[in-house]
Each structure stands twice: as structure tokens, then as C-alpha cells.
Design a protein around this motif. Structure first.
Motif, PDB file in Angstrom:
ATOM      1  N   PHE A  56       0.826  -1.208   0.000  1.00 35.51           N
ATOM      2  CA  PHE A  56       0.000   0.000   0.000  1.00 35.51           C
ATOM      3  C   PHE A  56       0.860   1.257   0.000  1.00 35.51           C
ATOM      4  O   PHE A  56       0.620   2.201  -0.770  1.00 35.51           O
ATOM      5  CB  PHE A  56      -0.933  -0.002   1.213  1.00 35.51           C
ATOM      6  CG  PHE A  56      -1.672   1.294   1.417  1.00 35.51           C
ATOM      7  CD1 PHE A  56      -2.820   1.576   0.700  1.00 35.51           C
ATOM      8  CD2 PHE A  56      -1.196   2.250   2.307  1.00 35.51           C
ATOM      9  CE1 PHE A  56      -3.498   2.788   0.875  1.00 35.51           C
ATOM     10  CE2 PHE A  56      -1.854   3.453   2.492  1.00 35.51           C
ATOM     11  CZ  PHE A  56      -3.005   3.721   1.769  1.00 35.51           C
ATOM     12  N   LEU A  57       1.876   1.283   0.867  1.00 41.61           N
ATOM     13  CA  LEU A  57       2.737   2.458   0.962  1.00 41.61           C
ATOM     14  C   LEU A  57       3.466   2.718  -0.351  1.00 41.61           C
ATOM     15  O   LEU A  57       3.595   3.868  -0.786  1.00 41.61           O
ATOM     16  CB  LEU A  57       3.749   2.273   2.095  1.00 41.61           C
ATOM     17  CG  LEU A  57       3.180   2.248   3.519  1.00 41.61           C
ATOM     18  CD1 LEU A  57       4.276   1.919   4.521  1.00 41.61           C
ATOM     19  CD2 LEU A  57       2.506   3.573   3.874  1.00 41.61           C
ATOM     20  N   LEU A  58       3.948   1.655  -0.990  1.00 41.91           N
ATOM     21  CA  LEU A  58       4.629   1.813  -2.274  1.00 41.91           C
ATOM     22  C   LEU A  58       3.669   2.304  -3.354  1.00 41.91           C
ATOM     23  O   LEU A  58       4.009   3.173  -4.167  1.00 41.91           O
ATOM     24  CB  LEU A  58       5.254   0.481  -2.695  1.00 41.91           C
ATOM     25  CG  LEU A  58       6.490   0.051  -1.903  1.00 41.91           C
ATOM     26  CD1 LEU A  58       6.837  -1.397  -2.216  1.00 41.91           C
ATOM     27  CD2 LEU A  58       7.679   0.954  -2.204  1.00 41.91           C
ATOM     28  N   ALA A  59       2.461   1.738  -3.369  1.00 44.80           N
ATOM     29  CA  ALA A  59       1.467   2.150  -4.366  1.00 44.80           C
ATOM     30  C   ALA A  59       1.089   3.611  -4.176  1.00 44.80           C
ATOM     31  O   ALA A  59       0.928   4.364  -5.147  1.00 44.80           O
ATOM     32  CB  ALA A  59       0.228   1.261  -4.255  1.00 44.80           C
ATOM     33  N   GLU A  60       0.969   4.023  -2.928  1.00 46.62           N
ATOM     34  CA  GLU A  60       0.600   5.404  -2.617  1.00 46.62           C
ATOM     35  C   GLU A  60       1.712   6.376  -3.019  1.00 46.62           C
ATOM     36  O   GLU A  60       1.450   7.449  -3.568  1.00 46.62           O
ATOM     37  CB  GLU A  60       0.320   5.513  -1.117  1.00 46.62           C
ATOM     38  CG  GLU A  60      -0.238   6.845  -0.668  1.00 46.62           C
ATOM     39  CD  GLU A  60      -0.581   6.833   0.804  1.00 46.62           C
ATOM     40  OE1 GLU A  60      -1.689   7.270   1.161  1.00 46.62           O
ATOM     41  OE2 GLU A  60       0.260   6.397   1.614  1.00 46.62           O
TER      42      GLU A  60
END
Length: 370
Positions: free
Chosen positions: A325-329
Motif C-alpha cells: 500500500f505504501l509503495l502504491a501510494e
């Protein structure tokens, strides 16, 4: 604390990252304990803790881990390892470890840990491996009873600053194919290159035991080179400093011109997987202090076989879904990108080829339906 029960939704996409099948390659057993389990086991052995409140203890671990250096980060393991010295303690931790992975949608996980650190209560090396294996198998069975299918394997780590490399390599050979999938070296990296364990790596190579090596986290390119050529590593644990061997130059309106040095080129051309763990890398100051500084996206865009990992879920208050999630964000990744990270991990796993192909098929089908 973030845990496997938290659901993460793909930013702007609506798909549940948590529900999608995932592959975990770099996840330490002694870095994934439940805070309440630490409290319970500490009480059994009379170990004093900073607090006996589970939420406060979780916060203590994360705060301590955010020291900015790998050496200080590793000190938090004094507590977790202390409660993992008995057969029952190892069994419980291993069983819950699998259940937490399964709850986060992991369908295959490689669980790494250092048997030599769990002998103070009188267990032998073989006994601690067997205790962990029993716990892992119980976790798999309990997850199946809950409708979650997961497969796990052990990676046995030798502590690179100690002198038991050959002994742990022999242990890995004895248990290879009986729950153990491969070998690793861990611990303080700076000053302790893989070459110190050359005899162990020779033994493993002669017995066809695959190897991954922590390198390029707290030391330079030389550490990665030693992992590749002395350790015969098929994967690099972290390896974030391979970015030191990549030269990028702006070309005005032409975009970016990139040249790879020999180490980076070797890793890319041979698709040696990088076991990147963004949150952990920031905590230990392996590369920068903000996710935007992390070279994950650069490596991905250049075609390196990047994988996403948690390293230590307790110390980083994270899960594999949260890391994705953090990478996608941060980098604007979509479902296809997240799928590629899982395909990379499946292909790099230490499973037989047919089993890797099965994982790949599961990932492709699930992500296509998402």
C-alpha cells in the motif's frame, strides 16, 4: 500497531490489497511476534519487560527500532529472542507467525531465523529446528481450518559475526527438504563480509542448498559483491545499496540517462532477486529517511527483479499488505505493478520449479479477477 487484520485498499483502485495472494520472502521469525505473546512468554520465564500492556509494548518496539542504525535496530531482538528459548515458546511463536501471514493473504512464506540464538535453555540445534517446524505445520493446519491455504518453509540463518557458519550450514543440509528450503547469513553486516563464511557456502553448494545473503543494507557494494561471489547468493537480502552502482543523469527534455556499474549489471542481467523492505530500510537508514528517497521505483523501472518484504513486522509495525500500500501510494503503482512484485517473488522462491509455477498461476488468476 498495524497488523494482519488491517485492510489495505489500493489507492484509487478499489481492490483490496489485503485480500490478494502474496509471497513473503524476507520475514524474520524473531521479528514477527505478537506483543501479547511476548508478555505471556516473558511471564513464564520471569523476564522483565518495559511494559506489560500489549499496545504499549508494540509502540516500544517500533520506537526503539527507529534508531537510524542497523546495530541499534538489532538490539530490540534481545527481548524477542529471550522468550524463544523453549520448545513450547518456539512452537507458539512459529504457529502464530503462520496464522498472521495467512490472515494477511500470504500464500507462501519463507521464514528466516537463526537457530544458534535459541540454545540457552538447553535445546540442541536440531531440536529448535524441529520445534519451529512443528509450530509452522500446526499454523498451516489451523489456517486451513479457517479456509486459508498457505505454505511455508524455513530459511536457517547463521550469524555472520559468530563462528558457527559451517555448523549451521550442516544443520541446513540435514533438514533440507524436511521443512528447510535454504540458508541465509544475518546480523551486523559492516566488517563481516560473506567471505568469512566461505567454508559454509562451499558446503551448501556441494549439497545443492540455495542461499540468500543479507547484503547492501548497512554496508557498501563490496558486501553485495561478497554475497554474490563468495556466498553464491541466488537472492540478496535488502540489497538496497546496489543503487550506488547506478548512475543517473538528467538529459533536459530527453528524460533520464542511466548507466549501470558492473555489480548492478550482474544482478539485473541474471535477475537475482532483491528482497527490498522499504519501511525497515528507512528505519535503519539503509537509504534515506523518506519513502520517496528509496530506490525501489528506480530499480523496478530499470527491470531489476524487485520483491516487497516486511523484514520484521513487529519492529516496523507493518504487514506485507501495508508495504505494498505504501509503495502504491508513493509511486502511483496499480494492480499490474503489485502483481508483478508477487510474480517476481514467486519466481525467486526456493521452491521446486513446478511449485513456483503453481504460485504464479494462483497470482495471475487472482489479480486478473480483482
Amino acid at each position: 500497531m498495524n497488523n494482519a487484520a488491517d485492510e489495505y485498499i489500493l489507492p484509487g483502485g478499489g481492490a483490496s490489497i489485503s485480500a490478494l495472494p502474496k509471497i513473503s520472502l524476507h520475514d524474520h521469525l524473531d521479528g514477527g511476534l505478537r506483543p501479547q505473546t511476548i508478555i505471556d512468554l516473558a511471564e513464564e520465564i520471569g523476564l522483565e519487560l518495559p511494559t506489560t500492556d500489549a499496545a504499549e509494548l508494540a509502540t516500544w518496539f517500533t520506537t526503539q527500532a527507529e534508531s537510524g542504525t542497523l546495530v541499534d535496530y538489532l538490539k530490540t531482538f534481545d527481548v524477542t529472542i529471550a522468550v524463544m528459548q523453549t520448545r513450547s515458546g518456539l512452537y507458539r511463536v512459529a504457529r502464530e507467525f503462520v496464522l498472521d501471514l495467512a490472515a494477511d493473504g500470504v500464500i507462501y512464506g519463507e521464514v528466516r531465523w537463526a537457530p544458534e540464538q535459541h540454545l540457552s535453555a538447553g535445546l540442541t540445534l536440531d531440536e529448535v529446528v524441529e520445534a519451529v517446524q512443528e509450530g509452522l505445520e500446526a499454523g498451516v493446519a489451523d489456517a486451513a481450518a479457517e479456509g486459508r491455504v498457505i505454505r511455508v518453509a524455513q530459511l536457517l540463518s547463521a550469524m555472520r559475526h559468530a563462528d558457527r557458519g559451517v555448523e549451521i550450514a550442516e544443520l541446513a543440509v540435514r533438514h533440507h527438504g524436511k521443512g528447510v528450503a535454504g540458508f541465509d547469513i544475518a546480523g551486523a553486516e559492516d566488517g563481516f563480509p560473506a567471505s568469512r563464511l566461505a567454508d559454509a557456502f562451499d558446503l551448501l553448494a556441494r549439497n545443492f542448498v540455495p542461499v540468500t545473503v543479507h547484503a547492501g543494507e548497512a554496508d557498501s557494494l563490496d558486501s553485495i559483491k561478497s554475497a554474490l561471489f563468495d556466498g553464491r547468493a541466488l537472492r540478496i537480502g535488502h540489497g538496497v545499496r546496489v543503487a550506488e552502482d547506478i548512475n543517473t543523469q538528467s538529459e533536459d527534455d530527453e528524460g533520464m540517462y542511466v548507466t549501470l556499474g558492473p555489480v548492478a549489471e550482474w544482478i539485473k542481467d541474471r535477475q537475482i532477486a532483491l528482497e527490498l523492505a522499504p519501511s525497515s530500510n528507512l528505519q535503519t537508514n539503509a537509504w534515506g529517511t523518506e519513502l520517496s528517497d528509496h530506490p525501489f521505483d528506480l530499480l523496478y523501472q530499470l527491470g531489476f527483479r524487485v520483491t516487497v518484504n516486511v523484514d520484521n513486522r513487529l519492529m516496523s509495525a507493518t504487514s506485507l499488505s501495508r508495504e505494498l500500500f505504501l509503495l502504491a501510494e508513493e509511486f502511483g503503482y496499480g494492480l499490474d505493478d503489485l502483481a508483478q512484485f508477487q510474480l517476481n517473488a514467486a519466481a525467486a522462491s526456493f521452491l521446486p520449479l513446478d511449485d513456483r509455477d503453481d504460485l504464479i498461476e494462483q497470482i495471475l488468476v487472482a489479480f486478473e479477477r480483482a
